[in-house]
Write a protein that holds these residues in place. Structure first.
Motif, PDB file in Angstrom:
ATOM      1  N   TRP A   1      -0.345  31.070 -31.649  1.00 17.99           N
ATOM      2  CA  TRP A   1       0.220  30.304 -30.540  1.00 17.99           C
ATOM      3  C   TRP A   1       0.140  31.163 -29.287  1.00 17.99           C
ATOM      4  O   TRP A   1       0.097  32.386 -29.352  1.00 17.99           O
ATOM      5  CB  TRP A   1       1.675  29.936 -30.837  1.00 17.99           C
ATOM      6  CG  TRP A   1       1.832  28.883 -31.905  1.00 17.99           C
ATOM      7  CD1 TRP A   1       1.340  28.943 -33.183  1.00 17.99           C
ATOM      8  CD2 TRP A   1       2.507  27.639 -31.792  1.00 17.99           C
ATOM      9  NE1 TRP A   1       1.667  27.809 -33.871  1.00 17.99           N
ATOM     10  CE2 TRP A   1       2.392  26.986 -33.046  1.00 17.99           C
ATOM     11  CE3 TRP A   1       3.207  27.010 -30.768  1.00 17.99           C
ATOM     12  CZ2 TRP A   1       2.950  25.733 -33.287  1.00 17.99           C
ATOM     13  CZ3 TRP A   1       3.762  25.760 -31.009  1.00 17.99           C
ATOM     14  CH2 TRP A   1       3.634  25.127 -32.246  1.00 17.99           C
TER      15      TRP A   1
ATOM     16  N   THR B   1       5.047  36.493 -26.272  1.00 20.32           N
ATOM     17  CA  THR B   1       6.279  36.002 -26.858  1.00 20.32           C
ATOM     18  C   THR B   1       7.476  36.583 -26.118  1.00 20.32           C
ATOM     19  O   THR B   1       7.381  37.596 -25.414  1.00 20.32           O
ATOM     20  CB  THR B   1       6.384  36.387 -28.335  1.00 20.32           C
ATOM     21  OG1 THR B   1       6.535  37.814 -28.439  1.00 20.32           O
ATOM     22  CG2 THR B   1       5.152  35.941 -29.116  1.00 20.32           C
TER      23      THR B   1
ATOM     24  N   HIS C   1       8.076  26.485 -23.757  1.00 18.20           N
ATOM     25  CA  HIS C   1       7.684  26.366 -25.161  1.00 18.20           C
ATOM     26  C   HIS C   1       6.207  26.709 -25.315  1.00 18.20           C
ATOM     27  O   HIS C   1       5.363  26.276 -24.526  1.00 18.20           O
ATOM     28  CB  HIS C   1       7.935  24.945 -25.652  1.00 18.20           C
ATOM     29  CG  HIS C   1       8.060  24.833 -27.141  1.00 18.20           C
ATOM     30  ND1 HIS C   1       7.029  25.132 -27.999  1.00 18.20           N
ATOM     31  CD2 HIS C   1       9.112  24.463 -27.919  1.00 18.20           C
ATOM     32  CE1 HIS C   1       7.434  24.940 -29.252  1.00 18.20           C
ATOM     33  NE2 HIS C   1       8.691  24.530 -29.226  1.00 18.20           N
ATOM     34  N   SER C   2       5.892  27.474 -26.342  1.00 17.82           N
ATOM     35  CA  SER C   2       4.502  27.793 -26.628  1.00 17.82           C
ATOM     36  C   SER C   2       3.780  26.577 -27.204  1.00 17.82           C
ATOM     37  O   SER C   2       4.402  25.610 -27.654  1.00 17.82           O
ATOM     38  CB  SER C   2       4.441  28.953 -27.621  1.00 17.82           C
ATOM     39  OG  SER C   2       3.111  29.348 -27.854  1.00 17.82           O
ATOM     40  N   VAL C   3       2.455  26.624 -27.171  1.00 16.68           N
ATOM     41  CA  VAL C   3       1.616  25.615 -27.820  1.00 16.68           C
ATOM     42  C   VAL C   3       0.547  26.363 -28.621  1.00 16.68           C
ATOM     43  O   VAL C   3       0.230  27.514 -28.331  1.00 16.68           O
ATOM     44  CB  VAL C   3       0.956  24.658 -26.802  1.00 16.68           C
ATOM     45  CG1 VAL C   3       2.001  23.834 -26.083  1.00 16.68           C
ATOM     46  CG2 VAL C   3       0.094  25.420 -25.809  1.00 16.68           C
ATOM     47  N   PRO C   4      -0.010  25.728 -29.647  1.00 16.25           N
ATOM     48  CA  PRO C   4      -1.019  26.415 -30.462  1.00 16.25           C
ATOM     49  C   PRO C   4      -2.274  26.755 -29.666  1.00 16.25           C
ATOM     50  O   PRO C   4      -2.762  25.941 -28.880  1.00 16.25           O
ATOM     51  CB  PRO C   4      -1.334  25.395 -31.568  1.00 16.25           C
ATOM     52  CG  PRO C   4      -0.164  24.468 -31.602  1.00 16.25           C
ATOM     53  CD  PRO C   4       0.319  24.395 -30.179  1.00 16.25           C
ATOM     54  N   CYS C   5      -2.800  27.943 -29.883  1.00 22.11           N
ATOM     55  CA  CYS C   5      -4.061  28.322 -29.227  1.00 22.11           C
ATOM     56  C   CYS C   5      -5.185  27.369 -29.606  1.00 22.11           C
ATOM     57  O   CYS C   5      -6.015  27.006 -28.774  1.00 22.11           O
ATOM     58  CB  CYS C   5      -4.457  29.743 -29.640  1.00 22.11           C
ATOM     59  SG  CYS C   5      -3.377  31.045 -29.038  1.00 22.11           S
TER      60      CYS C   5
ATOM     61  N   GLN D   1       7.386  29.817 -30.758  1.00 24.53           N
ATOM     62  CA  GLN D   1       6.103  29.623 -31.426  1.00 24.53           C
ATOM     63  C   GLN D   1       6.344  28.989 -32.797  1.00 24.53           C
ATOM     64  O   GLN D   1       7.304  29.320 -33.478  1.00 24.53           O
ATOM     65  CB  GLN D   1       5.376  30.968 -31.582  1.00 24.53           C
ATOM     66  CG  GLN D   1       4.696  31.459 -30.324  1.00 24.53           C
ATOM     67  CD  GLN D   1       5.610  32.067 -29.278  1.00 24.53           C
ATOM     68  OE1 GLN D   1       6.792  32.228 -29.522  1.00 24.53           O
ATOM     69  NE2 GLN D   1       5.063  32.420 -28.124  1.00 24.53           N
TER      70      GLN D   1
ATOM     71  N   SER E   1      -0.006  17.701 -26.162  1.00 21.33           N
ATOM     72  CA  SER E   1       1.372  17.346 -26.515  1.00 21.33           C
ATOM     73  C   SER E   1       1.813  16.114 -25.733  1.00 21.33           C
ATOM     74  O   SER E   1       2.147  15.074 -26.311  1.00 21.33           O
ATOM     75  CB  SER E   1       2.319  18.519 -26.254  1.00 21.33           C
ATOM     76  OG  SER E   1       2.252  18.937 -24.903  1.00 21.33           O
TER      77      SER E   1
END
Length: 320
Positions: free
Chosen positions: A238, A242, A175-179, A231, A116
């Protein structure tokens, strides 16, 4: 001495509801999004009225410039956005037209995910030309950043103590990020495809470390947890846990009041004003938990000092 400047980078936000489809295309690098996802984002923006991210970031830039001037540094502060106006490319071109020769570049996402923050860096480099840049990749452990969040958290705890007679436990979020992006990075560097693990991308560890530093500064917190929020809806898994599953577990411990403090966001925008103030608050209420949050950093003087310090160190490195 060459003309020097500071460039602050942020995510960007559309100015109107009508601009959301174009904005979302920028966010996902032109990939098609289902219409129902676009309509959901429109709904969220309608509920919060508007996102103040751009105007707050510009105000943060003015505060940082004032800090630098107060310390005798002649360095104008510019602001560029990755996904909306003023676009990073346009701002870098303006800097070059203004005669800027050296720039300290700081992404206003303190915790570094190469998938990111790396996009911000590449956007600057693509237009830099002869402009010498020093890019601050991450500042998750910057002491003044933790101080700024702790100031907001202590103020919220004071309110809770006045109302309930006791400090509230805290749920920190980022903030999550994609796995998939993290796993792809790990695989590229010969690491196992595990998440969370000790792989190549430092994001999760950096986010949790920021939370730890804030918690250390507010010792009256009786207990705290950490979760990833917001997500994406673009498909694929993600990273978690959660916020929703964490709140469910917290409710199982009998907690009735909680403060939720995002430590990856530096100002109010849709992930605060909708995700936290509407969606998470409603979810918590169904679990019979009162959820409140500290004020966002926004135009925090302590945050401005933190960023000014990063800028000074970056400009100094350019002189080495």
């Amino acid at each position: 001495m060459p003309k020097r400047a500071v460039l602050l980078l942020a995510h960007g936000t559309p100015d109107t509801i009508e601009e959301i489809p174009e904005y979302l295309r920028n966010v996902v690098s032109g990939r098609p999004l289902p219409q129902h996802v676009i309509e959901e984002i429109k709904r969220r923006y309608l509920l919060i009225g508007r996102s103040p991210l751009t105007e707050i970031t510009l105000a943060q830039g003015r505060l940082v410039e004032a800090e630098l001037v107060a310390e005798g540094m002649d360095a104008q502060v510019y602001v560029g956005m990755r996904n909306w106006k003023p676009y990073i490319a346009d701002v870098v071109r303006k800097m070059r037209a203004d005669g800027v020769a050296e720039a300290a570049v700081i992404c206003l996402a303190p915790q570094n995910s190469r998938t990111s923050v790396g996009l911000y860096k590449r956007a600057v480099q693509a237009e830099a030309g002869s402009l010498k840049i020093d890019f601050t990749d991450a500042w998750a452990q910057e002491p003044l950043l933790a101080d700024a969040f702790a100031e907001r958290l202590r103020a919220a705890q004071t309110r809770m103590i006045e109302e309930t007679g006791a400090p509230a436990p805290v749920l920190f979020t980022a903030h999550s990020v994609p796995c998939g992006t993290v796993q792809a990075q790990a695989a590229t560097e010969g690491q196992p495809k595990l998440w969370p693990g000790e792989g190549a991308d430092p994001y999760a560890q950096e986010a949790k470390r920021t939370a730890e530093l804030v918690a250390e500064r507010v010792p009256e917190i009786p207990k705290w947890w950490f979760a990833f929020q917001s997500q994406g809806a673009s498909g694929g898994p993600w990273i978690g846990p959660t916020v929703e599953e964490t709140l469910t577990a917290i409710a199982g411990e009998g907690v009735k009041t909680i403060l939720l403090q995002p430590i990856g966001f530096l100002c109010d925008h849709v992930e605060i004003l909708y995700d936290v103030d509407i969606a998470f608050k409603e979810y918590a209420a169904k679990l019979e938990i009162r959820l409140e949050r500290p004020d966002s950093l926004n135009v925090s003087p302590t945050l401005a000092r933190a960023i000014a310090g990063l800028a000074k160190r970056g400009l100094s490195r350019l002189q080495e």
